[in-house]
Design a protein around this motif. Structure first.
Motif, PDB file in Angstrom:
ATOM      1  N   GLU A   1       0.834  -1.206   0.000  1.00  0.00           N
ATOM      2  CA  GLU A   1       0.000   0.000   0.000  1.00  0.00           C
ATOM      3  C   GLU A   1       0.865   1.251   0.000  1.00  0.00           C
ATOM      4  O   GLU A   1       0.572   2.222  -0.708  1.00  0.00           O
ATOM      5  CB  GLU A   1      -0.931   0.012   1.215  1.00  0.00           C
ATOM      6  CG  GLU A   1      -2.095  -0.936   1.096  1.00  0.00           C
ATOM      7  CD  GLU A   1      -2.937  -1.009   2.375  1.00  0.00           C
ATOM      8  OE1 GLU A   1      -2.536  -0.434   3.411  1.00  0.00           O
ATOM      9  OE2 GLU A   1      -3.986  -1.666   2.322  1.00  0.00           O
ATOM     10  N   THR A   2       1.929   1.241   0.788  1.00  0.00           N
ATOM     11  CA  THR A   2       2.842   2.376   0.846  1.00  0.00           C
ATOM     12  C   THR A   2       3.486   2.614  -0.514  1.00  0.00           C
ATOM     13  O   THR A   2       3.537   3.742  -1.007  1.00  0.00           O
ATOM     14  CB  THR A   2       3.921   2.153   1.932  1.00  0.00           C
ATOM     15  OG1 THR A   2       3.276   2.010   3.194  1.00  0.00           O
ATOM     16  CG2 THR A   2       4.929   3.283   1.967  1.00  0.00           C
ATOM     17  N   LYS A   3       3.977   1.536  -1.133  1.00  0.00           N
ATOM     18  CA  LYS A   3       4.629   1.664  -2.441  1.00  0.00           C
ATOM     19  C   LYS A   3       3.634   2.130  -3.498  1.00  0.00           C
ATOM     20  O   LYS A   3       3.948   2.998  -4.329  1.00  0.00           O
ATOM     21  CB  LYS A   3       5.261   0.327  -2.843  1.00  0.00           C
ATOM     22  CG  LYS A   3       6.072   0.378  -4.118  1.00  0.00           C
ATOM     23  CD  LYS A   3       7.200   1.383  -4.079  1.00  0.00           C
ATOM     24  CE  LYS A   3       8.413   0.858  -3.398  1.00  0.00           C
ATOM     25  NZ  LYS A   3       9.562   1.774  -3.478  1.00  0.00           N
TER      26      LYS A   3
ATOM     27  N   ALA B   1       0.978   3.953  -2.998  1.00  0.00           N
ATOM     28  CA  ALA B   1       0.705   5.367  -2.727  1.00  0.00           C
ATOM     29  C   ALA B   1       1.825   6.248  -3.272  1.00  0.00           C
ATOM     30  O   ALA B   1       1.567   7.326  -3.840  1.00  0.00           O
ATOM     31  CB  ALA B   1       0.518   5.593  -1.231  1.00  0.00           C
ATOM     32  N   ILE B   2       3.058   5.815  -3.116  1.00  0.00           N
ATOM     33  CA  ILE B   2       4.205   6.573  -3.641  1.00  0.00           C
ATOM     34  C   ILE B   2       4.110   6.681  -5.153  1.00  0.00           C
ATOM     35  O   ILE B   2       4.276   7.765  -5.727  1.00  0.00           O
ATOM     36  CB  ILE B   2       5.541   5.913  -3.207  1.00  0.00           C
ATOM     37  CG1 ILE B   2       5.756   6.113  -1.712  1.00  0.00           C
ATOM     38  CG2 ILE B   2       6.715   6.464  -4.026  1.00  0.00           C
ATOM     39  CD1 ILE B   2       6.892   5.281  -1.131  1.00  0.00           C
ATOM     40  N   TYR B   3       3.823   5.553  -5.827  1.00  0.00           N
ATOM     41  CA  TYR B   3       3.726   5.573  -7.293  1.00  0.00           C
ATOM     42  C   TYR B   3       2.546   6.421  -7.764  1.00  0.00           C
ATOM     43  O   TYR B   3       2.649   7.148  -8.752  1.00  0.00           O
ATOM     44  CB  TYR B   3       3.606   4.157  -7.849  1.00  0.00           C
ATOM     45  CG  TYR B   3       4.905   3.374  -7.778  1.00  0.00           C
ATOM     46  CD1 TYR B   3       6.143   3.994  -7.812  1.00  0.00           C
ATOM     47  CD2 TYR B   3       4.881   1.994  -7.693  1.00  0.00           C
ATOM     48  CE1 TYR B   3       7.320   3.267  -7.750  1.00  0.00           C
ATOM     49  CE2 TYR B   3       6.049   1.249  -7.629  1.00  0.00           C
ATOM     50  CZ  TYR B   3       7.264   1.897  -7.666  1.00  0.00           C
ATOM     51  OH  TYR B   3       8.432   1.178  -7.610  1.00  0.00           O
ATOM     52  N   ARG B   4       1.438   6.353  -7.080  1.00  0.00           N
ATOM     53  CA  ARG B   4       0.289   7.190  -7.455  1.00  0.00           C
ATOM     54  C   ARG B   4       0.641   8.672  -7.298  1.00  0.00           C
ATOM     55  O   ARG B   4       0.281   9.490  -8.149  1.00  0.00           O
ATOM     56  CB  ARG B   4      -0.929   6.830  -6.605  1.00  0.00           C
ATOM     57  CG  ARG B   4      -1.573   5.534  -7.041  1.00  0.00           C
ATOM     58  CD  ARG B   4      -2.811   5.231  -6.235  1.00  0.00           C
ATOM     59  NE  ARG B   4      -3.460   4.044  -6.771  1.00  0.00           N
ATOM     60  CZ  ARG B   4      -4.264   3.273  -6.086  1.00  0.00           C
ATOM     61  NH1 ARG B   4      -4.548   3.550  -4.827  1.00  0.00           N
ATOM     62  NH2 ARG B   4      -4.817   2.218  -6.646  1.00  0.00           N
ATOM     63  N   HIS B   5       1.343   8.986  -6.230  1.00  0.00           N
ATOM     64  CA  HIS B   5       1.773  10.373  -6.011  1.00  0.00           C
ATOM     65  C   HIS B   5       2.720  10.807  -7.126  1.00  0.00           C
ATOM     66  O   HIS B   5       2.581  11.911  -7.677  1.00  0.00           O
ATOM     67  CB  HIS B   5       2.446  10.493  -4.639  1.00  0.00           C
ATOM     68  CG  HIS B   5       2.946  11.865  -4.343  1.00  0.00           C
ATOM     69  ND1 HIS B   5       4.237  12.258  -4.596  1.00  0.00           N
ATOM     70  CD2 HIS B   5       2.308  12.942  -3.825  1.00  0.00           C
ATOM     71  CE1 HIS B   5       4.384  13.518  -4.254  1.00  0.00           C
ATOM     72  NE2 HIS B   5       3.231  13.963  -3.772  1.00  0.00           N
ATOM     73  N   ASP B   6       3.677   9.943  -7.461  1.00  0.00           N
ATOM     74  CA  ASP B   6       4.630  10.254  -8.529  1.00  0.00           C
ATOM     75  C   ASP B   6       3.907  10.472  -9.857  1.00  0.00           C
ATOM     76  O   ASP B   6       4.213  11.407 -10.592  1.00  0.00           O
ATOM     77  CB  ASP B   6       5.669   9.144  -8.678  1.00  0.00           C
ATOM     78  CG  ASP B   6       6.653   9.089  -7.524  1.00  0.00           C
ATOM     79  OD1 ASP B   6       6.656  10.012  -6.677  1.00  0.00           O
ATOM     80  OD2 ASP B   6       7.408   8.086  -7.455  1.00  0.00           O
TER      81      ASP B   6
ATOM     82  N   GLU C   1       2.103  13.776  -9.866  1.00  0.00           N
ATOM     83  CA  GLU C   1       3.045  14.886 -10.088  1.00  0.00           C
ATOM     84  C   GLU C   1       3.459  14.957 -11.546  1.00  0.00           C
ATOM     85  O   GLU C   1       3.567  16.035 -12.111  1.00  0.00           O
ATOM     86  CB  GLU C   1       4.272  14.736  -9.196  1.00  0.00           C
ATOM     87  CG  GLU C   1       4.035  15.138  -7.772  1.00  0.00           C
ATOM     88  CD  GLU C   1       5.321  15.179  -6.958  1.00  0.00           C
ATOM     89  OE1 GLU C   1       6.368  14.674  -7.417  1.00  0.00           O
ATOM     90  OE2 GLU C   1       5.265  15.736  -5.848  1.00  0.00           O
TER      91      GLU C   1
END
Length: 146
Positions: A120-122, A124-129, A132
């Motif tokens: 889930e953390t990973k 979320a990071i990719y979705r954020h990236d 952006e």
């Protein structure tokens, strides 16, 4: 689960191998394997020597599948089946075996939950990236990206 070589006779209306496979969700091959491995007691046979399974057999196989799907080894399943075949005097031993398996299963579930949180953390990071990156191409930012 002793088989003295004599096939037990049953109601000829019991389920055939194909019907049992459909009712329990396992293949005929798996049923025969479970029987050969000592997980299923000697299956009753009709006058034509064809296997006939009872409703109790169906429920037992479904329970075996649950044990297998939760990671219990065939040898532990066999141990449980042997205890079951010995009757009510083994209830304490069966309980202990299932409680031990439940403990292992709960540990596996906890591990899987930790892995899920990491994923889930990973994600979320990719979705954020990605958000952006797509933001860089936003026509409202004053840049011409055509």
């Amino acid at each position: 689960m002793k088989n003295d070589g004599v096939a037990k006779r049953v109601d000829p209306r019991g389920q055939t191998v194909a019907e049992m496979a459909a009712a329990s969700g396992v293949s005929a091959h798996t049923l025969r394997y479970y029987e050969h491995a000592g997980l299923i007691e000697s299956v009753g046979r009709n006058a034509g020597n064809q296997r006939r399974y009872s409703e109790a057999d169906v429920e037992w196989v479904k329970f075996l599948l649950r044990l297998r799907e939760t990671g219990m080894s065939i040898s532990r399943m066999r141990q449980y089946a042997e205890l079951r075949a010995q009757g009510t005097g083994t209830v304490a031993d069966r309980l202990a075996l299932l409680q031990e398996h439940q403990k292992v299963l709960r540990e596996q579930i906890a591990t899987l939950r930790r892995h899920e949180r990491a994923l889930e953390t990973k994600i979320a990071i990719y979705r954020h990236d990605l958000a952006e990156q797509s933001g860089d191409r936003n026509p409202d930012d004053g840049a011409n990206h055509e």
